[in-house]
Design a protein around this motif. Structure first.
Motif, PDB file in Angstrom:
ATOM      1  N   MET A  81       0.878  -1.165   0.000  1.00  0.00           N
ATOM      2  CA  MET A  81       0.000   0.000   0.000  1.00  0.00           C
ATOM      3  C   MET A  81       0.914   1.214   0.000  1.00  0.00           C
ATOM      4  SD  MET A  81      -3.306  -0.399   2.540  1.00  0.00           S
ATOM      5  CE  MET A  81      -3.559   1.391   2.498  1.00  0.00           C
ATOM      6  N   PRO A  82       0.432   2.338  -0.482  1.00  0.00           N
ATOM      7  CA  PRO A  82       1.290   3.530  -0.471  1.00  0.00           C
ATOM      8  C   PRO A  82       1.767   3.918   0.919  1.00  0.00           C
ATOM      9  CG  PRO A  82      -0.610   3.863  -1.880  1.00  0.00           C
ATOM     10  CD  PRO A  82      -0.837   2.578  -1.159  1.00  0.00           C
ATOM     11  N   VAL A  83       0.994   3.581   1.956  1.00  0.00           N
ATOM     12  CA  VAL A  83       1.381   3.878   3.330  1.00  0.00           C
ATOM     13  C   VAL A  83       1.137   2.633   4.170  1.00  0.00           C
ATOM     14  CG1 VAL A  83       0.852   6.332   3.101  1.00  0.00           C
ATOM     15  CG2 VAL A  83      -0.908   4.769   3.918  1.00  0.00           C
ATOM     16  N   ASP A  84       1.701   2.637   5.373  1.00  0.00           N
ATOM     17  CA  ASP A  84       1.499   1.517   6.291  1.00  0.00           C
ATOM     18  C   ASP A  84       0.007   1.319   6.566  1.00  0.00           C
ATOM     19  OD1 ASP A  84       2.669  -0.328   8.533  1.00  0.00           O
ATOM     20  OD2 ASP A  84       1.189   0.933   9.533  1.00  0.00           O
ATOM     21  N   VAL A 149       2.280  10.853  -1.815  1.00  0.00           N
ATOM     22  CA  VAL A 149       2.495   9.405  -1.708  1.00  0.00           C
ATOM     23  C   VAL A 149       2.089   8.660  -2.982  1.00  0.00           C
ATOM     24  CG1 VAL A 149       2.255   9.429   0.799  1.00  0.00           C
ATOM     25  CG2 VAL A 149       0.256   8.937  -0.613  1.00  0.00           C
ATOM     26  N   GLN A 150       1.160   9.232  -3.743  1.00  0.00           N
ATOM     27  CA  GLN A 150       0.752   8.572  -4.984  1.00  0.00           C
ATOM     28  C   GLN A 150       1.643   8.942  -6.153  1.00  0.00           C
ATOM     29  OE1 GLN A 150      -4.044   7.902  -4.178  1.00  0.00           O
ATOM     30  NE2 GLN A 150      -3.378   9.216  -5.834  1.00  0.00           N
ATOM     31  N   LYS A 161       5.060  19.637   4.337  1.00  0.00           N
ATOM     32  CA  LYS A 161       5.355  19.756   5.766  1.00  0.00           C
ATOM     33  C   LYS A 161       4.855  21.079   6.330  1.00  0.00           C
ATOM     34  CE  LYS A 161       9.498  16.816   5.811  1.00  0.00           C
ATOM     35  NZ  LYS A 161      10.966  16.805   6.038  1.00  0.00           N
ATOM     36  N   GLU A 162       4.873  22.121   5.511  1.00  0.00           N
ATOM     37  CA  GLU A 162       4.386  23.424   5.973  1.00  0.00           C
ATOM     38  C   GLU A 162       2.897  23.359   6.332  1.00  0.00           C
ATOM     39  OE1 GLU A 162       5.889  26.264   6.714  1.00  0.00           O
ATOM     40  OE2 GLU A 162       7.812  25.275   6.324  1.00  0.00           O
ATOM     41  N   MET A 222       3.137   9.443   7.425  1.00  0.00           N
ATOM     42  CA  MET A 222       2.979   8.733   6.158  1.00  0.00           C
ATOM     43  C   MET A 222       4.042   9.105   5.128  1.00  0.00           C
ATOM     44  SD  MET A 222      -1.150   8.782   5.549  1.00  0.00           S
ATOM     45  CE  MET A 222      -2.301   8.078   6.744  1.00  0.00           C
ATOM     46  N   ILE A 223       4.580  10.311   5.241  1.00  0.00           N
ATOM     47  CA  ILE A 223       5.555  10.756   4.242  1.00  0.00           C
ATOM     48  C   ILE A 223       6.990  10.673   4.733  1.00  0.00           C
ATOM     49  CG2 ILE A 223       3.842  12.280   3.213  1.00  0.00           C
ATOM     50  CD1 ILE A 223       5.495  14.649   4.358  1.00  0.00           C
TER      51      ILE A 223
END
Length: 225
Positions: A81-84, A149-150, A161-162, A222-223
């Motif tokens: 998956m793109p993230v956990d 993430v995609q 992050k901002e 996630m990032i």
């Protein structure tokens, strides 16, 4: 520094993260209804109108729950998956909790009809505005994270992050407003049960903003490289 993340784009044309925006749409709708309900209530609007709006919030929360279950029930069964996956599931819970807290706030407000002093009306509306701002900032953070993430667009990690930093700063402002508002409520010359009712309302609104910050923290995770 700008870069692309092509690997995630190879996993699926549409990852489960896209459903989070659909779910957020119900939160956005509910937040608007909460604002309308509160204005109706504290300015002396008819109780029937307030309770009608409250029911619409309940419906938005019901649809949000359905979307959340659908997202969870259609997670990829494969390895990637793109993230956990655990982090993703925890995120859906925190995002869903935003509207749950709003629903509880209106339940407390509607428990017993209260007359709100004019001086307190402005404080409550200003507070709600700041809570809503935290939730609005979450949408921008969510959109940026999904793009990142995609790997569907050229993305900038620093700008993403901002968004997270902006949410944390906004939550600090909400916390300070809550503390000041609680002090004002505590010093009201009225029955304790009425003061308690308003305090619980304020506390539930704070939980909406706090849950939005929790969502932001998980998006940040996630990032992480």
């Amino acid at each position: 520094m700008k870069f692309r993340v092509p690997f995630f784009g190879m996993l699926s044309d549409r990852t489960p993260m896209s459903g989070l925006l659909e779910h957020y749409g119900q939160i956005e709708k509910g937040m608007g209804l909460i604002h309308e309900s509160m204005e109706c209530y504290i300015t002396g609007g008819a109780c029937r109108e307030f309770y009608s709006l409250q029911q619409e919030v309940d419906e938005a929360e019901y649809h949000a729950d359905k979307i959340k279950r659908n997202i969870r029930n259609h997670l990829p069964h494969g390895l990637f998956m793109p993230v956990d996956k655990t982090l993703f599931i925890n995120y859906t819970r925190s995002q869903d909790n935003i509207l749950d807290s709003g629903q509880e706030a209106l339940n407390w407000l509607g428990m017993h009809r209260l007359a709100i002093e004019e001086s307190m009306q402005k404080l409550l509306l200003d507070y709600l505005y700041e809570v809503a701002k935290t939730i609005e900032l979450l949408k921008e953070a969510l959109e940026a994270t999904i793009d990142l993430v995609q790997g569907t667009v050229t993305v900038n990690r620093q700008q993403t992050k901002e968004h997270f930093r902006g949410i944390r700063a906004q939550q600090r402002d909400v916390f300070r407003m809550k503390q000041n508002l609680m002090a004002e409520l505590y010093n009201l010359d009225r029955d304790f049960k009425e003061v308690y009712q308003l305090m619980k309302f304020v506390d539930c609104l704070f939980d909406m903003s706090h849950n939005a910050e929790n969502c932001s923290d998980m998006l940040r995770a996630m990032i992480v490289r």
